[in-house]
Design an enzyme around this catalytic site. Sequence first.
Site, PDB file in Angstrom:
ATOM      1  N   ARG A 120     -49.313 -18.891 -49.210  1.00  0.00           N
ATOM      2  CA  ARG A 120     -50.249 -19.886 -48.431  1.00  0.00           C
ATOM      3  C   ARG A 120     -51.362 -19.278 -47.744  1.00  0.00           C
ATOM      4  NH1 ARG A 120     -45.212 -22.388 -48.072  1.00  0.00           N
ATOM      5  NH2 ARG A 120     -45.348 -24.204 -49.206  1.00  0.00           N
TER       6      ARG A 120
ATOM      7  N   ASP B  65     -47.152 -19.699 -54.830  1.00  0.00           N
ATOM      8  CA  ASP B  65     -46.971 -21.047 -54.388  1.00  0.00           C
ATOM      9  C   ASP B  65     -48.070 -21.795 -54.992  1.00  0.00           C
ATOM     10  OD1 ASP B  65     -46.203 -23.370 -52.962  1.00  0.00           O
ATOM     11  OD2 ASP B  65     -44.888 -21.810 -51.834  1.00  0.00           O
TER      12      ASP B  65
ATOM     13  N   HIS C 215     -43.308 -25.682 -56.900  1.00  0.00           N
ATOM     14  CA  HIS C 215     -44.336 -24.944 -55.986  1.00  0.00           C
ATOM     15  C   HIS C 215     -45.328 -23.886 -56.844  1.00  0.00           C
ATOM     16  CE1 HIS C 215     -43.302 -25.939 -51.984  1.00  0.00           C
ATOM     17  NE2 HIS C 215     -42.064 -26.002 -52.367  1.00  0.00           N
TER      18      HIS C 215
ATOM     19  N   GLU D  44     -37.610 -27.571 -53.645  1.00  0.00           N
ATOM     20  CA  GLU D  44     -38.636 -28.885 -53.475  1.00  0.00           C
ATOM     21  C   GLU D  44     -39.623 -29.175 -54.899  1.00  0.00           C
ATOM     22  OE1 GLU D  44     -39.852 -28.717 -48.856  1.00  0.00           O
ATOM     23  OE2 GLU D  44     -40.979 -27.446 -50.008  1.00  0.00           O
TER      24      GLU D  44
ATOM     25  N   TRP E  91     -43.374 -19.194 -42.534  1.00  0.00           N
ATOM     26  CA  TRP E  91     -44.278 -19.855 -43.727  1.00  0.00           C
ATOM     27  C   TRP E  91     -45.797 -20.035 -42.886  1.00  0.00           C
ATOM     28  CZ3 TRP E  91     -41.931 -20.266 -48.086  1.00  0.00           C
ATOM     29  CH2 TRP E  91     -40.659 -20.549 -48.142  1.00  0.00           C
ATOM     30  N   THR E  92     -46.883 -20.104 -43.776  1.00  0.00           N
ATOM     31  CA  THR E  92     -48.214 -19.674 -43.133  1.00  0.00           C
ATOM     32  C   THR E  92     -49.262 -20.741 -43.400  1.00  0.00           C
ATOM     33  OG1 THR E  92     -48.876 -18.258 -45.145  1.00  0.00           O
ATOM     34  CG2 THR E  92     -47.893 -17.086 -43.331  1.00  0.00           C
TER      35      THR E  92
END
Length: 559
Positions: free
Chosen positions: A160, A189, A260, A327, A474-475
Amino acid sequence: MDDFDLDHDLGLDLIPAPLSVRAVPPSGRYVLDEETRIEARPGTEGVARWLRATVGAATGLPLDPGDDDDNRIVLAVDPALGRRLGPEGYRLVVDGHAVRVDGGGSVGVFWGAQTLRQLLGPAAFRRAPIGSGTAWELPMVAIEDAPRFVWRGVLLDVARHFLPKDGVLRYLDLLAAHKLNVLHLHLTDDQGWRMEVHRYPELTRTGAWRARTKLGHRASPLWDERPHGGYYTQDDLREIVAYAAERHITVVPEIDLPGHSQAAIAAYPELGNTDVVDTAALTVWDTWGISPNVLAPTDHTLAFYENVLTEVLDVFPSPFVHIGGDECPKDQWKASPAARARMAAEGLADEDELQSWFIRHFDRWLADRGRRMAGWDEILEGGLAGLAGLSEGATVSSWRGCAGGIAAARAGHDVVMCPEQQVYLDHRQAPGADEPVPIGYVRTLEDVYRFDPVPAELTETEAARILGAQANLWTEVMEDQRRLDYQAFPRLAAFAETVWSPLPAPAARDHPAFERRMAAHYARLDALGVDYRPPGGPHPWQRRPGVLGRPIEGAPPIV
Ligand code: ACM
């Protein structure tokens, strides 16, 4: 008096707290000086190198090799200690004659050396001496220590927001200082692909950058209009792996599939569901959330990712390779005639089984090559085809709470606990608008200190399947190293203690005692240059006024 109090009363203030501490008579201090030698016995040469590079640099002392005088640090592997405490166990004894660090294995000696550095005081965490006045003294103590869990992990989401290589190396040092031993690198991602793959250069040429970035949570109207990107060459990654190995840290790579994956599809449009969307028009995603653009279940996709993973295996020696699995929206598969034909051909009842078909393919592929697949707890989905179809070594990262981990442990699979309700460190660490881009649950330092990786309902045999736990960074709203530091610290120090130290049940944990030791630890973090959240709240420059988080301001925080 328990050992944790004794640790504080002797002025040690070790974090994570050790198994046992006792004072060694005669009381006094052992002083390291220009004449102090390091005697590195077989198997401990790397630890000696590390001590010279860190403690040597901070103190300015030569710490030359030597074994013939009364002023020395002896490093040794002691198999008998290893039988009692395991390879990561160590004994550190400081008496009137010498400092001795014995480890069950060389890894134990390394953790003992980390404790030695903490005993020298905060200035031992700097990179150069700050003056001639510092006395490099050690208290006369005997410490025995060993970790509670073998997997003491941190996830860095470098997809990210890219963290340049030096930042990753710095985090490895921060992990080592807290006796953490797994770095899970989330390399791919929707918003970026960060690993050079020789066979598929577009993965980084196209996939490693985006034109702009949503600033704040996805509901925010703000954009950062600067292009964002970066990637690691395979040589960079080999350097990261080697740097980690010298610190007894395993780097677990993650290539996330079949969801993702928008950055990969933007680079190679044929990987997507071309009969449903114009994948050639896709770009690397510039906002947050879960992209609907997922991999197409074709032979080409399988072969492509096998080729990618072949290069991953070549770079990363880790026994575990993470393939994500989280996800994955199923809408495109539902709408895709090609996906439906694949489901019919494979005898798959629904899209969940299609997802599990993907996972099983790479689980087997990795097992055939002597590696173990790790995946997020969605890999348990897909009915019997899910859990029952996985190889024996398949390991579950339980993130949507502990239920997935409990089911996996009961089915005989290993588990890494990383429930988002407790150890997602991107989530805010206090209520109130002062927290920068506050998202998710309020999880304070004390909340993290009361985390326990083993759910109470597990039997002893089932509990043995819990390899340990992982704190995930998570960024999406952490755009650089300073924001990362703010979210990670001080909570990572509490997390380190929950996975290393023999703490009592969560409710019985002595949080005030931990906070007393933290007072000393903040000084270590200061010397290391860590931009932690101060106990009283963020510095003015750590706030992000006006940048929307989740839930939005005014709504009650998730508790
Ligand atoms: C995850 O947080 N999606 C693993």
